[in-house]
Design a protein around this motif. Structure first.
Motif, PDB file in Angstrom:
ATOM      1  N   TYR A 126       0.847  -1.188   0.000  1.00  0.00           N
ATOM      2  CA  TYR A 126       0.000   0.000   0.000  1.00  0.00           C
ATOM      3  C   TYR A 126       0.883   1.240   0.000  1.00  0.00           C
ATOM      4  N   ARG A 127       0.606   2.180  -0.903  1.00  0.00           N
ATOM      5  CA  ARG A 127       1.428   3.385  -1.033  1.00  0.00           C
ATOM      6  C   ARG A 127       0.515   4.598  -1.201  1.00  0.00           C
ATOM      7  N   ILE A 128       0.894   5.674  -0.515  1.00  0.00           N
ATOM      8  CA  ILE A 128       0.143   6.924  -0.675  1.00  0.00           C
ATOM      9  C   ILE A 128       1.074   8.006  -1.206  1.00  0.00           C
ATOM     10  N   GLN A 129       0.476   8.945  -1.918  1.00  0.00           N
ATOM     11  CA  GLN A 129       1.199  10.133  -2.361  1.00  0.00           C
ATOM     12  C   GLN A 129       0.405  11.345  -1.880  1.00  0.00           C
ATOM     13  N   ILE A 130       1.073  12.156  -1.065  1.00  0.00           N
ATOM     14  CA  ILE A 130       0.472  13.374  -0.517  1.00  0.00           C
ATOM     15  C   ILE A 130       0.927  14.528  -1.396  1.00  0.00           C
ATOM     16  N   ASP A 131      -0.033  15.273  -1.924  1.00  0.00           N
ATOM     17  CA  ASP A 131       0.278  16.383  -2.830  1.00  0.00           C
ATOM     18  C   ASP A 131      -0.226  17.702  -2.264  1.00  0.00           C
ATOM     19  N   PRO A 132       0.648  18.426  -1.537  1.00  0.00           N
ATOM     20  CA  PRO A 132       0.276  19.767  -1.103  1.00  0.00           C
ATOM     21  C   PRO A 132       0.044  20.655  -2.326  1.00  0.00           C
ATOM     22  N   PRO A 133      -0.552  21.823  -2.145  1.00  0.00           N
ATOM     23  CA  PRO A 133      -0.882  22.656  -3.305  1.00  0.00           C
ATOM     24  C   PRO A 133       0.312  23.275  -4.039  1.00  0.00           C
ATOM     25  N   ALA A 134       1.490  23.322  -3.423  1.00  0.00           N
ATOM     26  CA  ALA A 134       2.638  23.953  -4.078  1.00  0.00           C
ATOM     27  C   ALA A 134       3.079  23.136  -5.291  1.00  0.00           C
ATOM     28  N   PRO A 135       3.373  23.790  -6.411  1.00  0.00           N
ATOM     29  CA  PRO A 135       3.805  23.061  -7.614  1.00  0.00           C
ATOM     30  C   PRO A 135       5.071  22.245  -7.363  1.00  0.00           C
ATOM     31  N   GLY A 136       5.013  20.962  -7.743  1.00  0.00           N
ATOM     32  CA  GLY A 136       6.155  20.070  -7.624  1.00  0.00           C
ATOM     33  C   GLY A 136       6.256  19.341  -6.306  1.00  0.00           C
ATOM     34  N   GLU A 137       5.606  19.835  -5.273  1.00  0.00           N
ATOM     35  CA  GLU A 137       5.752  19.251  -3.943  1.00  0.00           C
ATOM     36  C   GLU A 137       4.921  17.977  -3.814  1.00  0.00           C
ATOM     37  N   SER A 138       5.554  16.897  -3.322  1.00  0.00           N
ATOM     38  CA  SER A 138       4.824  15.660  -3.047  1.00  0.00           C
ATOM     39  C   SER A 138       5.624  14.786  -2.098  1.00  0.00           C
ATOM     40  N   TYR A 139       4.911  13.889  -1.432  1.00  0.00           N
ATOM     41  CA  TYR A 139       5.507  12.974  -0.454  1.00  0.00           C
ATOM     42  C   TYR A 139       4.904  11.602  -0.674  1.00  0.00           C
ATOM     43  N   ILE A 140       5.762  10.600  -0.859  1.00  0.00           N
ATOM     44  CA  ILE A 140       5.307   9.238  -1.083  1.00  0.00           C
ATOM     45  C   ILE A 140       5.672   8.414   0.139  1.00  0.00           C
ATOM     46  N   ASP A 141       4.691   7.704   0.666  1.00  0.00           N
ATOM     47  CA  ASP A 141       4.849   6.951   1.906  1.00  0.00           C
ATOM     48  C   ASP A 141       4.379   5.521   1.664  1.00  0.00           C
ATOM     49  N   SER A 142       5.260   4.547   1.955  1.00  0.00           N
ATOM     50  CA  SER A 142       4.877   3.146   1.793  1.00  0.00           C
ATOM     51  C   SER A 142       5.842   2.259   2.556  1.00  0.00           C
ATOM     52  N   GLU A 143       5.505   0.971   2.563  1.00  0.00           N
ATOM     53  CA  GLU A 143       6.454   0.007   3.085  1.00  0.00           C
ATOM     54  C   GLU A 143       7.676   0.044   2.174  1.00  0.00           C
ATOM     55  N   GLY A 144       8.850   0.011   2.785  1.00  0.00           N
ATOM     56  CA  GLY A 144      10.078   0.101   2.010  1.00  0.00           C
ATOM     57  C   GLY A 144      10.433  -1.207   1.320  1.00  0.00           C
ATOM     58  N   LEU A 145      11.606  -1.225   0.723  1.00  0.00           N
ATOM     59  CA  LEU A 145      12.060  -2.411   0.009  1.00  0.00           C
ATOM     60  C   LEU A 145      12.501  -3.520   0.951  1.00  0.00           C
ATOM     61  N   SER A 146      12.854  -3.176   2.172  1.00  0.00           N
ATOM     62  CA  SER A 146      13.241  -4.169   3.173  1.00  0.00           C
ATOM     63  C   SER A 146      12.089  -4.383   4.148  1.00  0.00           C
ATOM     64  N   PRO A 147      12.027  -5.572   4.770  1.00  0.00           N
ATOM     65  CA  PRO A 147      10.986  -5.793   5.782  1.00  0.00           C
ATOM     66  C   PRO A 147      11.144  -4.793   6.939  1.00  0.00           C
ATOM     67  N   ASN A 148      10.060  -4.486   7.589  1.00  0.00           N
ATOM     68  CA  ASN A 148      10.055  -3.600   8.762  1.00  0.00           C
ATOM     69  C   ASN A 148      10.529  -2.192   8.443  1.00  0.00           C
ATOM     70  N   GLU A 149      10.274  -1.727   7.236  1.00  0.00           N
ATOM     71  CA  GLU A 149      10.752  -0.407   6.821  1.00  0.00           C
ATOM     72  C   GLU A 149       9.601   0.409   6.237  1.00  0.00           C
ATOM     73  N   ILE A 150       9.483   1.649   6.704  1.00  0.00           N
ATOM     74  CA  ILE A 150       8.565   2.612   6.094  1.00  0.00           C
ATOM     75  C   ILE A 150       9.432   3.676   5.454  1.00  0.00           C
TER      76      ILE A 150
END
Length: 138
Positions: free
Chosen positions: A93-117
């Motif tokens: 499961y992955r989310i992308q948070i897009d604030p209103p500023a152009p270009g700004e974004s944050y992607i949050d998900s489980e990482g490539l390794s176990p136990n990693e965000i």
């Protein structure tokens, strides 16, 4: 009129948002936090760039990561930000948070390794001063 954002200010803002997201992870789940101090610049358009970096949070064995990511999603939706959802290449499961500023974004998900965000960030777009090469670490 808003003053032009510098790359240093963009970096500070993006890293602050990474830590804001990190603060939403339950304290008893987080084992360690590794915020990268250097990032890279990517093009927004022909004249502007944004700063890109990341923070990795290791969580305790047995921690269910998807509910944590969904809680972060709910937090930002409740605060009026645009949040999109998909699955990453590992079907996490992955989310992308897009604030209103152009270009700004944050992607949050489980990482490539176990136990990693992993929280990947991209700052608001800015114009580099004349003579500054956008390659390398910033």
């Amino acid at each position: 009129m808003k003053a032009e954002l510098t790359w240093q200010e963009a970096k500070v803002q993006a890293q602050a948002m990474e830590l804001e997201i990190t603060a939403l992870i339950p304290k008893d789940a987080a084992v360690s936090i590794d915020q990268k101090m250097k990032g890279v610049l990517l093009s927004c358009n022909k004249t502007q760039h944004n700063w890109n970096g990341s923070t990795t949070v290791m969580v305790a064995d047995g921690t269910k990561i998807e509910p944590i990511v969904k809680a972060i999603e709910a937090h930002y939706r409740a605060n009026g930000l645009n949040v999109s959802v998909d699955r990453n290449v590992n079907e996490n499961y992955r989310i992308q948070i897009d604030p209103p500023a152009p270009g700004e974004s944050y992607i949050d998900s489980e990482g490539l390794s176990p136990n990693e965000i992993r929280i990947a960030s991209g700052s608001e777009c800015f114009t580099l001063p004349e003579g500054i090469y956008p390659g390398g670490d910033f």
